[in-house]
Design an enzyme around this catalytic site. Structure first.
Site, mmCIF file in Angstrom:
data_model
loop_
_atom_site.group_PDB
_atom_site.id
_atom_site.type_symbol
_atom_site.label_atom_id
_atom_site.label_comp_id
_atom_site.label_asym_id
_atom_site.label_seq_id
_atom_site.Cartn_x
_atom_site.Cartn_y
_atom_site.Cartn_z
ATOM 1 N N CYS A 168 -2.767 0.089 9.768
ATOM 2 C CA CYS A 168 -3.829 -0.823 9.322
ATOM 3 C C CYS A 168 -4.801 -1.190 10.444
ATOM 4 C CB CYS A 168 -3.233 -2.136 8.808
ATOM 5 S SG CYS A 168 -1.931 -1.939 7.607
ATOM 6 N N HIS A 179 0.826 -1.209 0.000
ATOM 7 C CA HIS A 179 0.000 0.000 0.000
ATOM 8 C C HIS A 179 0.861 1.259 0.000
ATOM 9 C CE1 HIS A 179 -3.308 -2.488 2.167
ATOM 10 N NE2 HIS A 179 -3.771 -2.197 0.969
HETATM 11 N N1 GLY Z 1 -3.006 -9.210 4.624
HETATM 12 C C1 GLY Z 1 -3.351 -7.878 4.414
HETATM 13 C C2 GLY Z 1 -3.921 -7.705 3.057
HETATM 14 O O1 GLY Z 1 -3.371 -8.300 2.158
HETATM 15 O O2 GLY Z 1 -4.891 -7.059 2.842
#
Ligand code: GLY
Length: 263
Positions: free
Chosen positions: A247, A160
């Site tokens: 996250c 991300h």
């Molecule tokens: N494991 C986090 C994701 O891939 O969204």
């Protein structure tokens, strides 16, 4: 008052999505203990932590950040880039509904909240395997009346945008320049991570304190040397699920009078 929405670690986390990591066993008890400490630190720093129920069948659901982007004016419910994560949305929607008008990213757009970096009135969207320009156009339309600048940034080598860059203050970013180009970031001051700690750029800012992964002491020292109040937090088991500090929470402000909306 600042609210932190979190969610307990799913017992299914061992079946999480992985993009850039190989699968290694996750000790669920350690993951839960680390997650509880993360929540405790947010509480110590003055957040009202609202923990959603665990989702036994949604492996990645501890990573609540990916299903919503909460701005002062509106909360955008995303359409995660992998279908396995789309069932995470209804409970987060219910939690946000008392606090913000809701807007939604619609098919065919895809957007993970981890790709959305909001700094002041800039909304940078990582164009990644999880987020695309269709969703960017939708975000632009949703915030059109609120004075934001929205742009897309290429992300390489990581999951991300916020794996590569986060804000440590209103005008300073912490960045891994191997994963994102600093010149794409609107001229703000960029502090590079220590090159031996590629995952270190994902930090959480709460007031004047910056939560830094305990696995990244050299980058923490850089931030301390730059005058930031650093608080190391260990989420090493969750890191095996390709999740980082941002996250695990949705952070936003509510007026004190809205306290009663929290359960
Ligand atoms: N494991 C986090 C994701 O891939 O969204």
């Amino acid at each position: 008052m600042r609210v932190a929405i979190t969610r307990g670690v799913s017992p299914a986390i061992g079946r999480c999505e992985l993009t850039h990591l190989n699968r290694t066993p996750i000790d669920i008890d350690v993951a839960k203990a680390q997650h509880a400490l993360y929540e405790a630190v947010l509480g110590e720093l003055g957040c009202r932590v609202q923990r959603l129920d665990e989702e036994p069948d949604l492996p990645d659901s501890v990573f609540v950040e990916d299903v919503a982007v909460v701005l002062d004016e509106v909360a955008i419910i995303t359409r995660p880039g992998v279908s396995s994560r789309r069932g995470e949305r209804p409970s987060v929607e219910r939690a946000l509904e008392p606090h913000r008008p809701l807007a939604h990213i619609r098919e065919p757009g895809i957007l993970d909240g981890g790709d959305v970096l909001v700094v002041g009135k800039d909304i940078h969207i990582g164009i990644s395997s999880r987020s695309d320009t269709d969703a960017l156009d939708q975000v632009q339309a949703i915030v059109a009346d609120h004075g934001y600048r929205v742009d897309g940034i290429d992300v390489r080598g990581c999951l991300h945008l916020k794996s590569a860059v986060t804000a440590v203050s209103d005008d300073t970013l912490l960045i891994n320049p191997a994963w994102v180009d600093p010149t794409d970031l609107g001229g703000r001051t960029c502090i590079p991570i220590d090159p031996s700690e590629p995952g270190a750029a994902n930090v959480v800012r709460v007031g004047d304190t910056v939560l830094v992964g305990a696995a990244f002491p050299r980058t923490g020292e850089r931030l301390s040397a730059a005058g930031f109040e650093v608080r190391p937090v260990d989420t090493s088991e969750l890191a095996k699920a390709e999740g980082a500090l941002t996250c695990c929470s949705l952070l936003f402000d509510v007026p004190d009078s809205n306290d009663g909306a929290l359960t």
